[in-house]
Design a protein around this motif. Structure first.
Motif, PDB file in Angstrom:
ATOM      1  N   VAL A  74       0.859  -1.178   0.000  1.00 13.73           N
ATOM      2  CA  VAL A  74       0.000   0.000   0.000  1.00 13.73           C
ATOM      3  C   VAL A  74       0.893   1.224   0.000  1.00 13.73           C
ATOM      4  O   VAL A  74       1.814   1.324   0.808  1.00 13.73           O
ATOM      5  CB  VAL A  74      -0.919   0.024   1.250  1.00 13.73           C
ATOM      6  CG1 VAL A  74      -1.751   1.295   1.279  1.00 13.73           C
ATOM      7  CG2 VAL A  74      -1.794  -1.206   1.292  1.00 13.73           C
ATOM      8  N   SER A  76       0.405   5.041   0.510  1.00 10.96           N
ATOM      9  CA  SER A  76      -0.629   5.970   0.958  1.00 10.96           C
ATOM     10  C   SER A  76      -0.549   7.295   0.219  1.00 10.96           C
ATOM     11  O   SER A  76       0.482   7.659  -0.341  1.00 10.96           O
ATOM     12  CB  SER A  76      -0.514   6.207   2.464  1.00 10.96           C
ATOM     13  OG  SER A  76       0.726   6.811   2.753  1.00 10.96           O
ATOM     14  N   THR A  84      -4.823   6.258  -3.008  1.00 13.41           N
ATOM     15  CA  THR A  84      -3.935   5.300  -2.388  1.00 13.41           C
ATOM     16  C   THR A  84      -3.758   4.140  -3.346  1.00 13.41           C
ATOM     17  O   THR A  84      -4.727   3.643  -3.910  1.00 13.41           O
ATOM     18  CB  THR A  84      -4.533   4.799  -1.052  1.00 13.41           C
ATOM     19  OG1 THR A  84      -4.694   5.918  -0.177  1.00 13.41           O
ATOM     20  CG2 THR A  84      -3.642   3.771  -0.397  1.00 13.41           C
ATOM     21  N   VAL A 106      -9.167   2.363   3.654  1.00 14.30           N
ATOM     22  CA  VAL A 106      -7.889   1.707   3.401  1.00 14.30           C
ATOM     23  C   VAL A 106      -7.430   0.928   4.632  1.00 14.30           C
ATOM     24  O   VAL A 106      -6.971  -0.207   4.521  1.00 14.30           O
ATOM     25  CB  VAL A 106      -6.819   2.738   2.967  1.00 14.30           C
ATOM     26  CG1 VAL A 106      -5.463   2.075   2.806  1.00 14.30           C
ATOM     27  CG2 VAL A 106      -7.242   3.416   1.669  1.00 14.30           C
ATOM     28  N   HIS A 107      -7.587   1.519   5.809  1.00 22.52           N
ATOM     29  CA  HIS A 107      -7.158   0.832   7.041  1.00 22.52           C
ATOM     30  C   HIS A 107      -7.958  -0.451   7.254  1.00 22.52           C
ATOM     31  O   HIS A 107      -7.403  -1.475   7.650  1.00 22.52           O
ATOM     32  CB  HIS A 107      -7.277   1.761   8.249  1.00 22.52           C
ATOM     33  CG  HIS A 107      -6.366   2.943   8.174  1.00 22.52           C
ATOM     34  ND1 HIS A 107      -5.001   2.832   8.266  1.00 22.52           N
ATOM     35  CD2 HIS A 107      -6.627   4.257   7.982  1.00 22.52           C
ATOM     36  CE1 HIS A 107      -4.452   4.023   8.150  1.00 22.52           C
ATOM     37  NE2 HIS A 107      -5.419   4.914   7.969  1.00 22.52           N
TER      38      HIS A 107
END
Length: 119
Positions: A74, A76, A84, A106-107
């Motif tokens: 990933v 960011s 992202t 995303v988290h």
């Protein structure tokens, strides 16, 4: 393959749209639209939907078990970059590269991938 621009698709709507390819009890956790195509992250697997042809009546569904994902990365978003980048390396296949739009969890997606790949 270059990065595909992925916009957030409501998981509840995606589950209704693709119920016919879901296993009993399978739940869509994250869903993204890629123009006409889609990618679903369920609690059991990843499903890519490739809509083909002029009318879109032909569709290709690919089911990728989480155990086939060897790595993910990933990158960011920075201050000037609103998206992202997510790259999934799939054993025996080309990598899946997504440019996740602003607003994507995303988290949460990283947590799901980490949980499934750590098994």
């Amino acid at each position: 393959m270059g990065f595909l621009n992925a916009t957030v698709h409501d998981p509840v709507d995606a589950e209704k749209d693709y119920r016919h390819i879901m296993a009993p009890g399978e739940t869509v956790r994250f869903a993204f639209k890629l123009i006409r195509d889609a990618i679903l992250f369920t609690d059991k697997r990843i499903v890519t939907i490739d809509v083909q042809g002029m009318t879109g009546s032909k569709k290709r569904f690919v089911s990728i078990p989480y155990r086939a994902i060897t790595t993910f990365s990933v990158e960011s978003a920075g201050h000037f970059d609103l998206d992202t980048e997510l790259t999934l390396t799939v054993s025996g296949a080309a990598p899946i590269e997504l440019m996740l739009s602003r607003g994507a969890d995303v988290h949460g997606l990283i947590s799901l991938l980490t949980e499934r790949l750590a098994r």
